[in-house]
Design an enzyme around this catalytic site. Structure first.
Site, PDB file in Angstrom:
ATOM      1  N   ASP A  98      29.534  66.848  27.736  1.00 56.02           N
ATOM      2  CA  ASP A  98      29.937  66.928  26.333  1.00 56.02           C
ATOM      3  C   ASP A  98      28.919  67.827  25.612  1.00 56.02           C
ATOM      4  O   ASP A  98      28.973  69.048  25.738  1.00 56.02           O
ATOM      5  CB  ASP A  98      29.976  65.497  25.792  1.00 56.02           C
ATOM      6  CG  ASP A  98      30.637  65.374  24.437  1.00 56.02           C
ATOM      7  OD1 ASP A  98      30.768  66.387  23.737  1.00 56.02           O
ATOM      8  OD2 ASP A  98      31.019  64.262  24.039  1.00 56.02           O
ATOM      9  N   LYS A 144      33.798  69.502  28.108  1.00 61.04           N
ATOM     10  CA  LYS A 144      34.185  69.779  26.721  1.00 61.04           C
ATOM     11  C   LYS A 144      33.293  70.909  26.213  1.00 61.04           C
ATOM     12  O   LYS A 144      32.333  70.663  25.471  1.00 61.04           O
ATOM     13  CB  LYS A 144      33.875  68.530  25.874  1.00 61.04           C
ATOM     14  CG  LYS A 144      35.034  67.683  25.467  1.00 61.04           C
ATOM     15  CD  LYS A 144      34.551  66.711  24.392  1.00 61.04           C
ATOM     16  CE  LYS A 144      35.335  65.434  24.398  1.00 61.04           C
ATOM     17  NZ  LYS A 144      34.833  64.473  23.392  1.00 61.04           N
ATOM     18  N   VAL A 172      38.042  60.621  24.510  1.00 57.58           N
ATOM     19  CA  VAL A 172      38.791  60.208  25.699  1.00 57.58           C
ATOM     20  C   VAL A 172      38.177  58.975  26.361  1.00 57.58           C
ATOM     21  O   VAL A 172      36.955  58.798  26.371  1.00 57.58           O
ATOM     22  CB  VAL A 172      38.890  61.358  26.731  1.00 57.58           C
ATOM     23  CG1 VAL A 172      39.889  62.399  26.275  1.00 57.58           C
ATOM     24  CG2 VAL A 172      37.529  62.003  26.988  1.00 57.58           C
TER      25      VAL A 172
HETATM   26  C1  PRP Z   1      28.322  59.492  28.521  1.00 56.99           C
HETATM   27  C2  PRP Z   1      28.837  60.198  29.760  1.00 56.99           C
HETATM   28  C3  PRP Z   1      27.783  61.234  30.021  1.00 56.99           C
HETATM   29  C4  PRP Z   1      27.286  61.579  28.626  1.00 56.99           C
HETATM   30  C5  PRP Z   1      27.871  62.901  28.214  1.00 56.99           C
HETATM   31  O1  PRP Z   1      27.370  58.549  28.913  1.00 56.99           O
HETATM   32  O2  PRP Z   1      28.976  59.327  30.860  1.00 56.99           O
HETATM   33  O3  PRP Z   1      26.694  60.718  30.776  1.00 56.99           O
HETATM   34  O4  PRP Z   1      27.728  60.534  27.757  1.00 56.99           O
HETATM   35  O5  PRP Z   1      27.492  63.215  26.899  1.00 56.99           O
HETATM   36  P1  PRP Z   1      26.538  64.416  26.513  1.00 56.99           P
HETATM   37  O6  PRP Z   1      26.971  65.633  27.310  1.00 56.99           O
HETATM   38  O7  PRP Z   1      26.819  64.602  25.037  1.00 56.99           O
HETATM   39  O8  PRP Z   1      25.127  64.031  26.769  1.00 56.99           O
HETATM   40  P2  PRP Z   1      26.868  57.325  28.009  1.00 56.99           P
HETATM   41  O9  PRP Z   1      25.498  57.655  27.501  1.00 56.99           O
HETATM   42  O10 PRP Z   1      27.903  57.002  26.978  1.00 56.99           O
HETATM   43  O11 PRP Z   1      26.744  56.152  29.080  1.00 56.99           O
HETATM   44  P3  PRP Z   1      27.861  55.588  30.101  1.00 56.99           P
HETATM   45  O12 PRP Z   1      27.979  56.600  31.241  1.00 56.99           O
HETATM   46  O13 PRP Z   1      27.310  54.286  30.565  1.00 56.99           O
HETATM   47  O14 PRP Z   1      29.176  55.450  29.365  1.00 56.99           O
END
Ligand code: PRP
Length: 193
Positions: free
Chosen positions: A116, A144, A166
């Site tokens: 992201d 993204k 999503v």
């Molecule tokens: C989410 C996803 C990625 C990260 C991407 O993890 O799994 O690791 O965010 O976002 P970014 O590119 O903006 O850094 P999250 O921290 O929500 O933990 P999770 O995997 O336990 O859902």
């Protein structure tokens, strides 16, 4: 999986973005690309370490692992920046990582559910490189690019997606929806409560 549970959670979705059939096709293609890339290395005696980033990657990782046909080891890394919020805090915490000696001895393939802003993976890559991994590559189910802040790109990409919230197939909101077998777009009223 109970259809009641799927039905209750799917009522919170605006639409389905990636169906189960498309996810299967994505996993087939990605695993083929990974096999083609790593087979020569592994056949030359180089060790491959697949690192899943918890928790979001678990469903995707389980599906592609069973399609990868070169010898490998598996480890997990816990990185978190979102907590219960719908937007990243920007501060990435690494709470658990593979042993530094293992990283230093391996070609590392990081597996993620979504790239992201890139802040999480930027931090993960910094740690793996500092610890002397022989190479570091990224496989992400979703990309993204419109939201990117950090200078990072993926080597193996399932699908580029627009800037929508999503969930499903490992992706969560407040830790829910990870068990949906497809990827859907969450209704804004759910996460803007
Ligand atoms: C989410 C996803 C990625 C990260 C991407 O993890 O799994 O690791 O965010 O976002 P970014 O590119 O903006 O850094 P999250 O921290 O929500 O933990 P999770 O995997 O336990 O859902």
């Amino acid at each position: 999986m109970s259809q009641d549970i799927i039905f209750a959670q799917s009522a919170d979705l605006e639409s389905i973005l990636i169906s189960e059939e498309e996810l299967t096709a994505i996993c087939d293609r990605i695993a083929r690309e990974i096999n083609e890339h790593y087979r020569p290395l592994v056949e030359a005696g180089e060790p491959l370490l697949v690192v899943g980033v918890l928790k979001g990657s678990v469903v995707f990782l389980a599906d592609i692992l069973r399609r990868i046909n070169v010898p490998l080891q598996i480890e997990f890394l816990r990185a978190s920046s979102y907590g219960r919020s719908s937007t990243s805090s920007g501060v990435v915490a690494i709470k658990h990582a593979p042993a530094p000696e293992l990283i230093a001895a391996s070609h590392v393939l990081v597996v993620e559910d979504i790239l992201d802003t890139g802040n999480t993976l930027y931090k993960v890559f910094s740690v793996l490189r500092e610890q002397g991994a022989k190479s570091v590559k990224l496989c992400t189910l979703l990309d993204k690019p419109s939201r990117r802040q950090a200078d990072i790109s993926a080597d193996f990409v399932g699908r580029e997606i627009p800037d929508a919230f999503v969930v499903g197939y490992g992706l969560d909101y407040a830790d829910y929806y990870r068990n949906l077998p497809y990827i859907g777009i969450l209704k804004p009223e759910i996460y803007s409560k």
